[in-house]
Design an enzyme around this catalytic site. Structure first.
Site, PDB file in Angstrom:
ATOM      1  N   GLY A   1     -17.342 -36.051  14.521  1.00  0.00           N
ATOM      2  CA  GLY A   1     -17.434 -35.173  13.361  1.00  0.00           C
ATOM      3  C   GLY A   1     -16.501 -33.996  13.522  1.00  0.00           C
TER       4      GLY A   1
ATOM      5  N   GLN B   1     -13.327 -25.545  12.123  1.00  0.00           N
ATOM      6  CA  GLN B   1     -12.757 -25.923  13.423  1.00  0.00           C
ATOM      7  C   GLN B   1     -11.242 -26.065  13.358  1.00  0.00           C
ATOM      8  OE1 GLN B   1     -15.784 -29.290  14.054  1.00  0.00           O
ATOM      9  NE2 GLN B   1     -15.399 -28.573  16.132  1.00  0.00           N
TER      10      GLN B   1
ATOM     11  N   CYS C   1     -18.949 -30.837  21.464  1.00  0.00           N
ATOM     12  CA  CYS C   1     -18.219 -30.329  20.303  1.00  0.00           C
ATOM     13  C   CYS C   1     -16.742 -30.241  20.661  1.00  0.00           C
ATOM     14  CB  CYS C   1     -18.753 -28.937  19.944  1.00  0.00           C
ATOM     15  SG  CYS C   1     -17.905 -28.175  18.552  1.00  0.00           S
ATOM     16  N   LEU C   2     -15.887 -30.655  19.740  1.00  0.00           N
ATOM     17  CA  LEU C   2     -14.444 -30.607  19.995  1.00  0.00           C
ATOM     18  C   LEU C   2     -13.965 -29.172  20.233  1.00  0.00           C
ATOM     19  CD1 LEU C   2     -13.196 -33.219  17.351  1.00  0.00           C
ATOM     20  CD2 LEU C   2     -13.410 -33.538  19.826  1.00  0.00           C
TER      21      LEU C   2
ATOM     22  N   HIS D   1     -25.303 -30.844  13.298  1.00  0.00           N
ATOM     23  CA  HIS D   1     -24.280 -30.126  14.079  1.00  0.00           C
ATOM     24  C   HIS D   1     -23.134 -29.649  13.174  1.00  0.00           C
ATOM     25  CE1 HIS D   1     -21.593 -29.809  17.797  1.00  0.00           C
ATOM     26  NE2 HIS D   1     -20.730 -29.762  16.805  1.00  0.00           N
ATOM     27  N   GLU D   2     -22.632 -30.556  12.338  1.00  0.00           N
ATOM     28  CA  GLU D   2     -21.475 -30.214  11.500  1.00  0.00           C
ATOM     29  C   GLU D   2     -21.853 -29.208  10.407  1.00  0.00           C
ATOM     30  OE1 GLU D   2     -18.669 -30.969  12.604  1.00  0.00           O
ATOM     31  OE2 GLU D   2     -19.358 -32.470  14.035  1.00  0.00           O
TER      32      GLU D   2
ATOM     33  N   HIS E   1     -21.858 -25.732  11.615  1.00  0.00           N
ATOM     34  CA  HIS E   1     -20.516 -25.127  11.693  1.00  0.00           C
ATOM     35  C   HIS E   1     -20.185 -24.347  10.415  1.00  0.00           C
ATOM     36  CE1 HIS E   1     -18.675 -26.302  15.447  1.00  0.00           C
ATOM     37  NE2 HIS E   1     -18.881 -27.585  15.257  1.00  0.00           N
TER      38      HIS E   1
END
Ligand code: ZN
Length: 158
Positions: free
Chosen positions: A46, A51, A88-89, A130-131, A134
């Site tokens: 995701g 991000q 997480c990226l 999670h997304e 953000h």
């Protein structure tokens, strides 16, 4: 090339509340295309627009059954509970133990502004939560129980 640089959680963009998308134009389509490319390149499941430094409510998710583009998404239903490893990226090389709903359903617009619903369990439920976090400036490290140790990560691989 549509690859965008993925910001880390040290950068302010990751901690701001994003604004809704109002125009479903070529700029949004380019952003979505670039986000999908960037997510796949980074082997992520995701990616949220903040991000890549764009403070708009846009998320892409790779559910394993295809790519999902979520514009202006909201959680409309959750149930159950799961506690597991989450990464997480924007927090490279680390994983935390995070409690999430087991099931989540979102309502969102597609790239043309049409509303639809999407739902999922386990990894997808976790990923939706999670997304969407953000988009409100929340990184999982702020809601996790603790970081996982190297030993725990090795054990998970077995
Ligand atoms: Zn993330």
């Amino acid at each position: 090339m549509g690859l965008r640089r993925i910001l880390t959680d040290k950068e302010p963009s990751l901690h701001k509340v994003c604004r809704p998308v109002e125009k479903f134009d070529w700029r949004l389509h380019k952003l979505l295309d670039d986000m999908v490319e960037t997510m796949l390149d980074a082997n992520g499941v995701g990616l949220a627009a903040p991000q890549v430094g764009i403070l708009r409510r846009v998320v892409v998710v790779d559910t394993g059954e295809g790519i999902l583009e979520l514009v202006n998404p909201t959680l409309i239903e959750t149930s159950g509970e799961q506690v597991g490893a989450e990464g997480c990226l924007s927090v490279p090389g680390k994983y935390g133990l995070v409690k999430r709903p087991y099931y989540a359903k979102v309502r969102a617009q597609d790239r043309h502004g049409e509303w639809f619903e999407a739902e999922g369990e386990e990894l997808i439920g976790r990923c939706f939560c999670h997304e969407l976090d953000h988009l409100d400036g929340i990184v999982y490290t702020e809601v996790m129980e603790r970081f996982l140790t190297e030993d725990e990560l090795m054990a998970d691989d077995e």
